[in-house]
Write an enzyme that holds these catalytic residues in place. Structure first.
Site, PDB file in Angstrom:
ATOM      1  N   PHE A 269      27.673  57.899  41.941  1.00 28.30           N
ATOM      2  CA  PHE A 269      27.764  56.442  41.905  1.00 28.30           C
ATOM      3  C   PHE A 269      28.494  55.988  40.640  1.00 28.30           C
ATOM      4  CE2 PHE A 269      25.867  52.315  40.624  1.00 28.30           C
ATOM      5  CZ  PHE A 269      26.474  51.556  41.605  1.00 28.30           C
ATOM      6  N   GLN A 270      29.468  55.158  40.819  1.00 29.31           N
ATOM      7  CA  GLN A 270      30.281  54.611  39.726  1.00 29.31           C
ATOM      8  C   GLN A 270      30.865  55.688  38.836  1.00 29.31           C
ATOM      9  OE1 GLN A 270      28.086  51.315  37.869  1.00 29.31           O
ATOM     10  NE2 GLN A 270      29.036  49.970  39.373  1.00 29.31           N
TER      11      GLN A 270
ATOM     12  N   MET B 132      59.347  32.895  34.142  1.00 26.67           N
ATOM     13  CA  MET B 132      60.265  33.955  33.741  1.00 26.67           C
ATOM     14  C   MET B 132      60.880  34.655  34.959  1.00 26.67           C
ATOM     15  SD  MET B 132      61.635  35.551  31.294  1.00 26.67           S
ATOM     16  CE  MET B 132      60.952  35.625  29.687  1.00 26.67           C
TER      17      MET B 132
ATOM     18  N   GLU C 151      35.889  42.916  31.763  1.00 26.44           N
ATOM     19  CA  GLU C 151      36.240  43.979  30.822  1.00 26.44           C
ATOM     20  C   GLU C 151      37.653  43.805  30.281  1.00 26.44           C
ATOM     21  OE1 GLU C 151      34.766  44.468  33.744  1.00 26.44           O
ATOM     22  OE2 GLU C 151      32.946  45.663  33.407  1.00 26.44           O
TER      23      GLU C 151
ATOM     24  N   LYS D  22      25.660  59.314  30.473  1.00 33.38           N
ATOM     25  CA  LYS D  22      24.384  58.663  30.162  1.00 33.38           C
ATOM     26  C   LYS D  22      23.337  59.657  29.651  1.00 33.38           C
ATOM     27  CE  LYS D  22      21.191  55.360  32.225  1.00 33.38           C
ATOM     28  NZ  LYS D  22      20.797  54.689  33.466  1.00 33.38           N
TER      29      LYS D  22
END
Ligand SMILES: Cc1cc2nc3c(=O)[nH]c(=O)nc-3n(C[C@H](O)[C@H](O)[C@H](O)COP(=O)(O)OP(=O)(O)OC[C@H]3O[C@@H](n4cnc5c(N)ncnc54)[C@H](O)[C@@H]3O)c2cc1C
Ligand SMILES: Cc1ncc(C[n+]2csc(CCOP(=O)(O)OP(=O)(O)O)c2C)c(N)n1
Lengths: 167, 573
Positions: free
Chosen positions: B114-115, B474, B52, B164
């Site tokens: 869930f999630q 750096m 993602e 959903k």
């Protein structure tokens, strides 16, 4: 760094009544190191908008910036600071005090003096309601301390701009 | 026959189509399946990434290269939280993105389903605005509002969290009928005439003016107006890292980038100017000292910005103009008198340019600076350069001069490692005709290298130039200069063979080991028709100069490697 007690600011916000608006406003205050002292939220006349009055403590240098950042939030229609000259600021308090046979009359006199009301009275306690300037409410609480305060609940400041100005 | 009932997901995708969305960058999961299902029948192309974070940086690179709003689609919970770094990256640099996240069903919200993740609450500090949709018929309005908010005023990120059950439910509302409801949103366009007049008076009387041109100029597409202003006033022009491309760096009035790793002559201009005019820059702490009163103390400061919250935030300007850069400059230009008064100033600036050129030693191994300098020479400054974050980014900023808008893509405000490569893929999709080179470090590239699959599958001919110094360079530089060279956690021992790694994804590889290889190899790689890796094994311990230690002033600039020990910088990072 210690913040002086007098760095208290009263900010009123006119916001669209949408989910999350309070979350975004409080996040912004917290991030800029402002401690919120009181917060009053209520729906404005038509329900599409809300009014918020926030009193918060923090460095005056950042206040201007905070107000700009508040105005930048998508759901904030208007945010501004108010001071005593331009605005009316009132608070309400409920105070539960201990009652006994001996002090009952004295307490009723205090209530009378402060133009407060007793809204609940039992043998052992009374709930006193008062509306007014924050200083006056502080004074009332001070007076009642000697009799034994069980608990207090304060509304926090409500502010409205005077005259033709809009809040 | 009755028409098939539209569901929330279909209404969403139709809304995206109406907004001209070409690509969705995404990664699926349970809560987002209805939306992926709706894409199946749509004209929008789905770019399936490998992570993602890759998806959101690609959308971001696409947005930066095209000026259009990028769209990301991910699932709930971990899918959504994997985009958070990318949301921050885009928001800090004012990039228009719409992020669609699947969410668990509304009746399960707040129950650790869930999630489930509170994505609306968790991302609130990083977005311009966000929505948690509770009613399918709100979708067309929310899509309209989101694209409007993302792209207008000061652009930014808008997140839409989509449960959903809402995307699966019938939606009767349509894009055509939906009306935006944004009573609290407005942005300035025209500046106030008095402010513009006041700015003109100051500029007309300036003897040593400096234009500080930032990313806002690019957002506003005001580069032509800036060029006119500079030529009329005969003033040097410096750009921020994010403003690269807003003024041609090969123009004689350009002094390049200012700030921490800017050119010495740009920073000398900052120290010595009598008027500094910021056009769409936010006086970031990479260009201003911690003690702001020490920032060009004798100069009058002018600030043009579209965001009221930027005015007085860092610098207290003598005159501020609140509005869109292009619109305001168009009003300002007729008030500007062309002047001879700056001649001595330009002479002085040219002396600084001669005295402190950006350079590097060509002997003693392969230098990143030389590789990037030759890349610039070969591409004639006409390629789109994306960068990752670190030393290579600063060297690229110094040596890959940018002549045109939208050709420099770099994570400035967030400084997100892992941004360079995926953003190049997004830029290439948006600008298929152009050469796109991703300049990355060996450290940062490994943060998102899995998108090599996405490059190979979609045949995106991005050239990945890995500046491999086998260190987190750096940070190593800071440790060497300010922490007695006590190197802690910066050794990239165990790097893969990047060429072989590429091959395993079907991506061609080239190696640059010696200075003599640079030109030939870069030419071959640039001519190659497909994605490729150019592995440049540069010397391990080189430092970026000039350097202004964090928080210090332009007068404290270190132009050459210091001989004595330096104090720890006091600035933020
Ligand atoms: C390792 C590292 C080193 C760095 N070193 C440097 C350095 O040496 N020098 C340097 O410059 N940067 C450096 N940066 C980048 C720095 O952190 C900032 O990202 C950068 O300086 C910000 O540039 P900006 O203000 O032009 O752009 P942004 O941060 O994108 O700000 C854009 C400004 O333009 C305004 N704006 C937007 N739209 C409009 C419009 N239509 N009209 C008018 N105004 C508009 C916005 O409100 C905002 O104020 C470094 C970053 C990293 C990671
Ligand atoms: C995600 C993330 N983690 C950590 C950092 C801190 N950081 C800034 S530059 C840098 C080193 C980058 O090393 P490399 O990618 O090899 O590039 P180099 O500096 O060597 O060119 C680090 C760790 C960061 N900017 N982003």
């Amino acid at each position: 760094m210690s913040i002086q007690v007098d760095n208290i600011h009263t900010i009123s916000l006119h916001v669209a009544n949408k989910p999350g608006v309070l979350l975004r406003i409080t996040l912004m205050f917290a991030r800029r190191g402002y401690n919120i002292e009181s917060l009053v939220v209520s729906s404005a006349l038509d329900g599409k908008f809300s009014r918020m009055t926030i009193t918060a403590q923090g460095a005056p240098e950042t206040l201007d910036q905070i107000i700009r950042q508040a105005n930048k939030l998508i759901d904030v229609v208007h945010a501004s600071e108010h001071n005593d000259e331009e605005a009316i600021a009132k608070e309400m308090v409920l105070i539960k005090v201990k009652l006994s046979k001996t002090n009952k009359n004295e307490i009723l006199q205090v209530i009378d003096h402060f133009k407060a009301q007793s809204v609940d009275l039992t043998q052992k306690s009374a709930i006193i309601q008062a509306v007014g300037d924050s200083d006056r409410i502080d004074a009332l609480i001070d007076m009642l301390k000697d009799y034994g305060i069980i608990e207090t609940v304060r509304s926090g400041k409500l502010v409205m701009a005077r005259g033709d100005q809009s809040t | 026959m009755t028409k098939k009932q539209t569901n929330g997901a279909e209404a969403l995708i139709q809304g995206l189509e109406k907004h001209g969305v070409e690509y969705i960058f995404g990664y699926p999961g349970g809560a987002a399946i209805p939306i992926f299902d709706a894409i199946y029948d749509s004209s929008i192309k789905l770019i399936l990434t490998r992570h993602e974070q890759g998806a959101i940086h690609m959308a971001d690179g696409y947005a930066r290269a095209t000026g259009k709003t990028g769209v990301v689609l991910v699932t709930s919970g971990p899918g959504a939280t994997n985009t958070v770094t990318g949301i921050l990256t885009a928001q800090m640099d004012s990039i228009p993105l719409v992020i669609l996240t699947g969410q668990t069903i509304t009746s399960a919200l707040g129950k650790d389903a869930f999630q489930e993740a509170d994505v609306f609450g968790g991302t609130a500090p990083f977005v311009k605005h966000s929505y948690l949709v509770k009613e399918p018929n709100d979708i067309p309005r929310i899509v309209k509002e989101s694209f409007y908010l993302a792209a207008t005023g000061r652009p930014g990120t808008v997140l839409i969290d989509l449960p959903k059950d809402i995307t699966s439910a019938p939606c009767e509302a349509t894009h055509e009928e939906a009306e935006m409801d944004l009573p609290g949103y407005s942005f300035p366009d025209k500046g106030k005439a008095v402010d513009i007049k006041a700015a003109a008076d100051i500029l007309n009387n300036a003897k040593r003016p400096l234009l500080l041109v930032g990313h806002g100029t690019l957002i506003s597409k005001a580069n032509k107006e800036v060029l006119q202003l500079a030529e009329l006033l005969q003033t040097p022009v410096t750009t921020t890292l994010m403003g690269k491309g807003a003024f041609p760096e090969n123009h004689e009035l350009s002094v390049g980038m200012l700030g921490m790793h800017g050119t010495a002559y740009a920073n000398r201009c900052v120290s010595n100017c009598d008027v500094i005019f910021s056009i769409g820059s936010r006086w970031d702490d990479r260009i201003t000292p911690a003690k702001i009163e020490k920032f060009c103390p004798t100069a009058k400061k002018l600030h043009l910005d579209i965001d009221k919250a930027e005015i007085n935030k860092v610098v207290m300007p003598d005159v501020s103009i609140l509005g869109d850069a292009k619109t305001c400059l168009k009003e300002l230009l007729p008030l500007i008198k062309s002047s001879e008064a700056t001649k001595p100033w330009l002479k002085q600036v040219n002396q600084w340019k001669k005295k402190y050129p950006l350079n590097y030693k060509v002997h003693g191994g392969l230098k990143a600076q030389q590789v990037l300098d030759e890349l610039y020479q070969i591409t004639k400054g006409e390629a789109i350069i994306t960068t990752d974050v670190g030393q290579h980014q600063m060297w690229a900023a110094q040596f890959c001069k940018t002549h045109n808008p939208d050709q420099w893509i770099s994570s400035g405000g967030a400084g997100t490692m892992g941004f360079g490569f995926p953003s190049a893929l997004g830029a290439q999709l948006g600008k298929p005709e152009e050469t796109v080179v991703a300049v990355v470090g060996d450290g940062g590239f490994q943060m998102t290298l899995f998108e090599l699959s996405t490059a190979a599958i979609n045949k995106l001919p991005v050239k990945i130039l890995i500046i491999d110094n086998k260190f987190l360079g750096m940070v190593r530089q800071w440790q060497e200069l300010f922490y007695d060279d006590r190197l802690s956690g910066v050794d990239m021992v165990g790097n893969p063979d990047f060429v072989k790694l590429g091959e395993s994804y079907g991506v061609k590889g080239f190696r640059i080991k010696r200075p003599a290889d640079i030109k030939r190899t870069l030419e071959k790689a640039l001519a190659y028709d497909g994605p490729c890796i150019i592995h440049a094994e540069v010397i391990k311990e080189d430092n970026v100069f000039p350097m202004i230690p964090a928080g210090a002033t332009t007068d404290d600039m270190i132009i050459e490697p210091p001989k004595k020990k330096l104090a720890k910088p006091k600035g933020s990072t």
